[in-house]
Motif scaffolding. Structure first.
Motif, PDB file in Angstrom:
ATOM      1  N   GLN A   4       1.509   1.016  11.777  1.00 62.84           N
ATOM      2  CA  GLN A   4       1.457   1.522  10.413  1.00 62.84           C
ATOM      3  C   GLN A   4       0.955   0.429   9.476  1.00 62.84           C
ATOM      4  O   GLN A   4       1.034  -0.755   9.780  1.00 62.84           O
ATOM      5  N   ASN A   5       0.447   0.855   8.336  1.00 59.31           N
ATOM      6  CA  ASN A   5       0.051  -0.123   7.321  1.00 59.31           C
ATOM      7  C   ASN A   5       1.304  -0.672   6.671  1.00 59.31           C
ATOM      8  O   ASN A   5       2.135   0.071   6.180  1.00 59.31           O
ATOM      9  N   GLN A   6       1.432  -1.984   6.662  1.00 60.31           N
ATOM     10  CA  GLN A   6       2.572  -2.617   6.018  1.00 60.31           C
ATOM     11  C   GLN A   6       2.314  -2.734   4.534  1.00 60.31           C
ATOM     12  O   GLN A   6       1.208  -3.046   4.112  1.00 60.31           O
ATOM     13  N   THR A   7       3.342  -2.478   3.745  1.00 65.48           N
ATOM     14  CA  THR A   7       3.220  -2.610   2.302  1.00 65.48           C
ATOM     15  C   THR A   7       3.866  -3.901   1.827  1.00 65.48           C
ATOM     16  O   THR A   7       3.398  -4.526   0.890  1.00 65.48           O
ATOM     17  N   PHE A   8       4.936  -4.323   2.467  1.00 66.19           N
ATOM     18  CA  PHE A   8       5.677  -5.510   2.079  1.00 66.19           C
ATOM     19  C   PHE A   8       5.715  -6.495   3.232  1.00 66.19           C
ATOM     20  O   PHE A   8       5.525  -6.143   4.382  1.00 66.19           O
ATOM     21  N   GLY A   9       5.972  -7.753   2.901  1.00 68.09           N
ATOM     22  CA  GLY A   9       6.143  -8.753   3.938  1.00 68.09           C
ATOM     23  C   GLY A   9       4.923  -9.639   4.108  1.00 68.09           C
ATOM     24  O   GLY A   9       4.074  -9.750   3.230  1.00 68.09           O
ATOM     25  N   PHE A  10       4.858 -10.268   5.263  1.00 68.42           N
ATOM     26  CA  PHE A  10       3.789 -11.219   5.559  1.00 68.42           C
ATOM     27  C   PHE A  10       2.564 -10.488   6.088  1.00 68.42           C
ATOM     28  O   PHE A  10       2.248 -10.526   7.270  1.00 68.42           O
ATOM     29  N   THR A  11       1.863  -9.833   5.193  1.00 75.02           N
ATOM     30  CA  THR A  11       0.643  -9.142   5.586  1.00 75.02           C
ATOM     31  C   THR A  11      -0.539 -10.095   5.426  1.00 75.02           C
ATOM     32  O   THR A  11      -0.446 -11.121   4.745  1.00 75.02           O
ATOM     33  N   SER A  12      -1.641  -9.758   6.027  1.00 84.87           N
ATOM     34  CA  SER A  12      -2.838 -10.585   5.919  1.00 84.87           C
ATOM     35  C   SER A  12      -3.306 -10.670   4.481  1.00 84.87           C
ATOM     36  O   SER A  12      -3.694 -11.742   3.998  1.00 84.87           O
ATOM     37  N   PHE A  13      -3.243  -9.563   3.767  1.00 84.60           N
ATOM     38  CA  PHE A  13      -3.659  -9.542   2.365  1.00 84.60           C
ATOM     39  C   PHE A  13      -2.771 -10.442   1.517  1.00 84.60           C
ATOM     40  O   PHE A  13      -3.257 -11.206   0.683  1.00 84.60           O
ATOM     41  N   ALA A  14      -1.456 -10.375   1.734  1.00 80.62           N
ATOM     42  CA  ALA A  14      -0.526 -11.185   0.953  1.00 80.62           C
ATOM     43  C   ALA A  14      -0.749 -12.671   1.213  1.00 80.62           C
ATOM     44  O   ALA A  14      -0.714 -13.486   0.283  1.00 80.62           O
ATOM     45  N   GLU A  15      -0.991 -13.045   2.453  1.00 82.16           N
ATOM     46  CA  GLU A  15      -1.232 -14.445   2.786  1.00 82.16           C
ATOM     47  C   GLU A  15      -2.539 -14.939   2.173  1.00 82.16           C
ATOM     48  O   GLU A  15      -2.610 -16.048   1.650  1.00 82.16           O
ATOM     49  N   THR A  16      -3.571 -14.115   2.211  1.00 79.03           N
ATOM     50  CA  THR A  16      -4.856 -14.498   1.621  1.00 79.03           C
ATOM     51  C   THR A  16      -4.737 -14.634   0.115  1.00 79.03           C
ATOM     52  O   THR A  16      -5.222 -15.606  -0.472  1.00 79.03           O
ATOM     53  N   LEU A  17      -4.094 -13.684  -0.525  1.00 75.11           N
ATOM     54  CA  LEU A  17      -3.929 -13.722  -1.977  1.00 75.11           C
ATOM     55  C   LEU A  17      -3.098 -14.935  -2.395  1.00 75.11           C
ATOM     56  O   LEU A  17      -3.450 -15.647  -3.343  1.00 75.11           O
ATOM     57  N   GLY A  18      -2.013 -15.183  -1.697  1.00 73.99           N
ATOM     58  CA  GLY A  18      -1.172 -16.331  -2.013  1.00 73.99           C
ATOM     59  C   GLY A  18      -1.916 -17.645  -1.857  1.00 73.99           C
ATOM     60  O   GLY A  18      -1.784 -18.556  -2.682  1.00 73.99           O
ATOM     61  N   GLY A  19      -2.718 -17.762  -0.824  1.00 74.80           N
ATOM     62  CA  GLY A  19      -3.506 -18.971  -0.615  1.00 74.80           C
ATOM     63  C   GLY A  19      -4.538 -19.177  -1.699  1.00 74.80           C
ATOM     64  O   GLY A  19      -4.727 -20.297  -2.190  1.00 74.80           O
ATOM     65  N   ARG A  20      -5.187 -18.112  -2.100  1.00 71.13           N
ATOM     66  CA  ARG A  20      -6.200 -18.222  -3.157  1.00 71.13           C
ATOM     67  C   ARG A  20      -5.573 -18.581  -4.496  1.00 71.13           C
ATOM     68  O   ARG A  20      -6.108 -19.396  -5.245  1.00 71.13           O
ATOM     69  N   LEU A  21      -4.422 -17.984  -4.800  1.00 73.98           N
ATOM     70  CA  LEU A  21      -3.737 -18.319  -6.052  1.00 73.98           C
ATOM     71  C   LEU A  21      -3.263 -19.768  -6.051  1.00 73.98           C
ATOM     72  O   LEU A  21      -3.330 -20.450  -7.081  1.00 73.98           O
ATOM     73  N   ALA A  22      -2.816 -20.259  -4.898  1.00 75.03           N
ATOM     74  CA  ALA A  22      -2.402 -21.653  -4.795  1.00 75.03           C
ATOM     75  C   ALA A  22      -3.587 -22.583  -5.010  1.00 75.03           C
ATOM     76  O   ALA A  22      -3.459 -23.621  -5.681  1.00 75.03           O
ATOM     77  N   MET A  23      -4.748 -22.245  -4.461  1.00 74.40           N
ATOM     78  CA  MET A  23      -5.940 -23.066  -4.652  1.00 74.40           C
ATOM     79  C   MET A  23      -6.371 -23.089  -6.109  1.00 74.40           C
ATOM     80  O   MET A  23      -6.756 -24.142  -6.639  1.00 74.40           O
TER      81      MET A  23
END
Length: 50
Positions: A4-23
């Protein structure tokens, strides 16, 4: 692991977004330090001492 598509948690989208915001945040911190000559802690202390 579910298919299933995950909405919460350690998803690929969340990790990418978090990394970009940190940069972006790190880059802004470096640029601000170069322009003002003060580090982040010094800038915060200057803001709080009014």
């Amino acid at each position: 692991m579910s298919t299933q598509n995950q909405t919460f948690g350690f998803t690929s989208f969340a990790e990418t977004l978090g990394g970009r915001l940190a940069m972006v945040g790190f880059s802004l911190a470096v640029i601000t330090e170069v322009l003002t000559g003060q580090g982040i802690v010094g800038q915060i202390a200057a803001l709080l001492s009014f």
